[in-house]
Design a protein around this motif. Structure first.
Motif, PDB file in Angstrom:
ATOM      1  N   UNK A 167       0.846  -1.188   0.000  1.00  0.00           N
ATOM      2  CA  UNK A 167       0.000   0.000   0.000  1.00  0.00           C
ATOM      3  C   UNK A 167       0.885   1.242   0.000  1.00  0.00           C
ATOM      4  N   UNK A 168       0.897   1.954  -1.128  1.00  0.00           N
ATOM      5  CA  UNK A 168       1.759   3.130  -1.236  1.00  0.00           C
ATOM      6  C   UNK A 168       1.328   4.251  -0.297  1.00  0.00           C
ATOM      7  N   UNK A 169       0.067   4.264   0.099  1.00  0.00           N
ATOM      8  CA  UNK A 169      -0.441   5.289   1.015  1.00  0.00           C
ATOM      9  C   UNK A 169      -0.650   4.724   2.419  1.00  0.00           C
ATOM     10  N   UNK A 170       0.078   3.655   2.719  1.00  0.00           N
ATOM     11  CA  UNK A 170      -0.080   3.027   4.026  1.00  0.00           C
ATOM     12  C   UNK A 170       0.399   3.870   5.188  1.00  0.00           C
ATOM     13  N   UNK A 171       1.213   4.906   4.909  1.00  0.00           N
ATOM     14  CA  UNK A 171       1.727   5.748   5.996  1.00  0.00           C
ATOM     15  C   UNK A 171       0.617   6.529   6.701  1.00  0.00           C
ATOM     16  N   UNK A 172      -0.535   6.684   6.063  1.00  0.00           N
ATOM     17  CA  UNK A 172      -1.636   7.415   6.711  1.00  0.00           C
ATOM     18  C   UNK A 172      -2.667   6.486   7.337  1.00  0.00           C
ATOM     19  N   UNK A 262       4.254   5.189  15.030  1.00  0.00           N
ATOM     20  CA  UNK A 262       5.445   4.538  14.478  1.00  0.00           C
ATOM     21  C   UNK A 262       5.364   3.024  14.594  1.00  0.00           C
ATOM     22  N   UNK A 263       4.837   2.515  15.718  1.00  0.00           N
ATOM     23  CA  UNK A 263       4.717   1.061  15.872  1.00  0.00           C
ATOM     24  C   UNK A 263       3.695   0.483  14.900  1.00  0.00           C
ATOM     25  N   UNK A 264       2.571   1.183  14.732  1.00  0.00           N
ATOM     26  CA  UNK A 264       1.560   0.701  13.780  1.00  0.00           C
ATOM     27  C   UNK A 264       2.075   0.769  12.352  1.00  0.00           C
ATOM     28  N   UNK A 265       2.804   1.822  12.012  1.00  0.00           N
ATOM     29  CA  UNK A 265       3.353   1.952  10.669  1.00  0.00           C
ATOM     30  C   UNK A 265       4.363   0.851  10.377  1.00  0.00           C
ATOM     31  N   UNK A 266       5.161   0.486  11.374  1.00  0.00           N
ATOM     32  CA  UNK A 266       6.116  -0.605  11.193  1.00  0.00           C
ATOM     33  C   UNK A 266       5.398  -1.910  10.861  1.00  0.00           C
ATOM     34  N   UNK A 267       4.289  -2.161  11.563  1.00  0.00           N
ATOM     35  CA  UNK A 267       3.512  -3.377  11.296  1.00  0.00           C
ATOM     36  C   UNK A 267       2.891  -3.339   9.909  1.00  0.00           C
ATOM     37  N   UNK A 437       7.549   0.631  -5.494  1.00  0.00           N
ATOM     38  CA  UNK A 437       6.129   0.334  -5.683  1.00  0.00           C
ATOM     39  C   UNK A 437       5.336   0.498  -4.403  1.00  0.00           C
ATOM     40  N   UNK A 438       5.990   0.255  -3.262  1.00  0.00           N
ATOM     41  CA  UNK A 438       5.301   0.378  -1.994  1.00  0.00           C
ATOM     42  C   UNK A 438       5.527   1.688  -1.280  1.00  0.00           C
TER      43      UNK A 438
END
Length: 494
Positions: A167-172, A262-267, A437-438
């Protein structure tokens, strides 16, 4: 048939044996058969075997039909077992015939009262019975007789299961839109409160012991709040304890929020999700790129032809990307069209289970996905000629067999791995370097930020040039003026 079903057929045959002997002794007239059938349908049995014409068409997993018009038709599957049990119990032979159009049947479009498919054959007395099973509708019940229900089924959406994609927009995704909005509002509110505090009482620079400053602007306060949110150091603190308490609360809130993010983004970066875009009919209507495949001349198609409003009407309007196929072609379409292209099958839940079961048996993986929505429920039954007395005898036998759950036992033999993909993972953990891509969404964010900063730089340069051009000559800063000002400040400090 298995041992249990054979035993049940033997019991039904023995129960009706005594009545058959009596019928042999007293009358052989056909009208007497029907009269006795109507009087005692539960125990009726033909004294002499009669031949009935049975219409059948392939619909896996319920029935498999092999052979054509010029060769013997061979039936297999749960409905074939059901027909054999009824034939042994009621004592009739049967000749199987297939409909020329390979359909179940809907009213013809020419305005006549005739029907297509197997329903039309039974209505025209070209067949005594039809296996189906057929979905019970009001229009069908007016032209043929339905047996007691065999099963209840729902329509579902069958599509290709998507592969796990980054997911390229997974950071949000760690925060919802509401959380992001609340976070931004908190930053804005704290900026105003902190600015009012320092405007009244000043700030204390951590590297300077001079008097508190009061000339710090709103934007500088915002950057301090933003820096704390991204774990950057703060170079000054409010002069009063009220301001310091405000900053301490923001420090604690930013610490908890950013550590959670940050922990959720790492997962999320380590887990790839499986997209499930078609869970409801409205999803198919809105996506104009997906092709739709229906079984022709079914109760659902009849509904689409007559409905005027609602989601079914919207679905019926998508004729340009819809295709109607025979039951035999429908099963094959799952492995050709659906598996290799952007296509959705709108079929019964049992058919979906058959496709998934066979695919898992062959390949050992889950390549199909069934949407969450269940729609257009139907009661499925056999059909016979309208008001034919034999339907009463068939109903009594069906009640006995279904009470022992025989049909669903036969059906389970056709679906050995139907539940293998019921709980297929919707996310997959990967251990490989992340590619562009990600992460292209982050670079898009960077590019947008660079463009905004460039615009701000241009605006500031224009404003500065305008102020410099309109400023008096004696107030403009020259190199000599700058050196004189620096020398004066050094003398004052000394």
């Amino acid at each position: 048939m298995d041992a249990g079903s054979k035993a049940l057929v033997c019991i039904l045959t023995c129960v009706s044996g005594a009545l058959s002997s009596a019928l042999d002794r007293n009358s052989t007239d056909r009208s007497s058969y029907w009269q006795l059938l109507m009087d005692s349908p539960k125990t009726f049995r033909f004294p002499q075997s009669v031949e009935l014409t049975v219409a059948a068409e392939e619909w896996v997993p319920h029935i498999t039909v092999q052979g054509g018009p010029e060769s013997e038709v061979i039936l297999q599957g749960p409905m074939a077992n059901l027909l054999k049990a009824l034939a042994q119990s009621i004592n009739f032979r049967y000749k199987v015939t297939r409909p020329p159009d390979g359909a179940w049947g809907i009213p013809r479009k020419d305005g006549s009262e005739d029907w297509t498919g197997m329903i039309g054959m039974v209505k025209r007395h070209e067949a005594d019975l039809a296996l189906g099973p057929f979905g019970l509708t009001a229009s069908r019940s007016k032209v043929v007789s339905f047996s007691n229900p065999i099963l209840i089924d729902y329509y579902r959406i069958l599509v290709r299961r998507q592969k796990p994609q980054p997911d390229a927009w997974g950071w949000r995704r760690p925060f919802t839109a509401v959380v992001w909005l609340c976070f931004a509002l908190c930053m804005g509110g704290l900026t105003l409160l902190l600015w009012l505090n320092t405007r009244l009482f000043g700030i204390q620079v951590t590297t300077d012991a001079r008097e508190p400053r009061r000339d710090v602007g709103v934007f500088e306060h915002f950057w301090v709040i933003f820096a704390v949110a991204i774990s950057q150091p703060c170079k000054w603190t409010p002069h009063t304890w009220a301001g310091r308490t405000l900053m301490a609360v923001w420090f604690l809130m930013a610490l908890i929020s950013m550590r959670s993010y940050s922990s959720s983004l790492t997962s999320l970066l380590a887990v790839r999700t499986v997209a499930t875009p078609y869970n409801f009919l409205i999803d198919l209507v809105e996506d104009q790129d997906v092709r739709l495949v229906f079984e022709a001349s079914t109760a659902f198609v009849e509904q689409l032809l007559t409905v005027k409003t609602g989601i079914y009407a919207s679905l019926a309007a998508e004729k340009a990307r819809s295709r109607f196929v025979t039951p035999t072609e429908l099963y094959k379409a799952a492995y050709t069209d659906v598996k290799n292209s952007k296509t959705a099958l709108l079929v019964e839940d049992t058919t979906c289970n058959k496709v998934i079961s066979d695919d898992y048996t062959k390949l050992g993986r889950c390549d199909f996905y069934v949407g969450k929505e269940r729609y257009f429920p139907l009661v499925f039954s056999m059909i016979g000629r309208k008001d034919h007395p034999i339907m009463q005898a068939i109903n009594s036998r069906l009640d006995h067999m279904l009470s022992h759950d025989l049909y669903f036992k036969w059906l389970s033999y056709e679906l050995p791995n139907a539940s293998a993909c019921s709980n297929a993972a919707s996310s997959v953990t990967v251990r490989e370097p992340y590619s562009l891509r990600g992460l292209w969404g982050v670079f898009i964010l960077l590019v947008v930020g660079l463009i905004l900063s460039l615009l701000c730089l241009c605006a500031e340069a224009c404003i500065h040039a305008r102020h410099t051009r309109h400023a008096p000559q004696h107030t403009r800063h020259t190199p000599q003026h700058a050196r004189h000002t620096q020398r004066a400040r050094h003398t004052r400090v000394t």
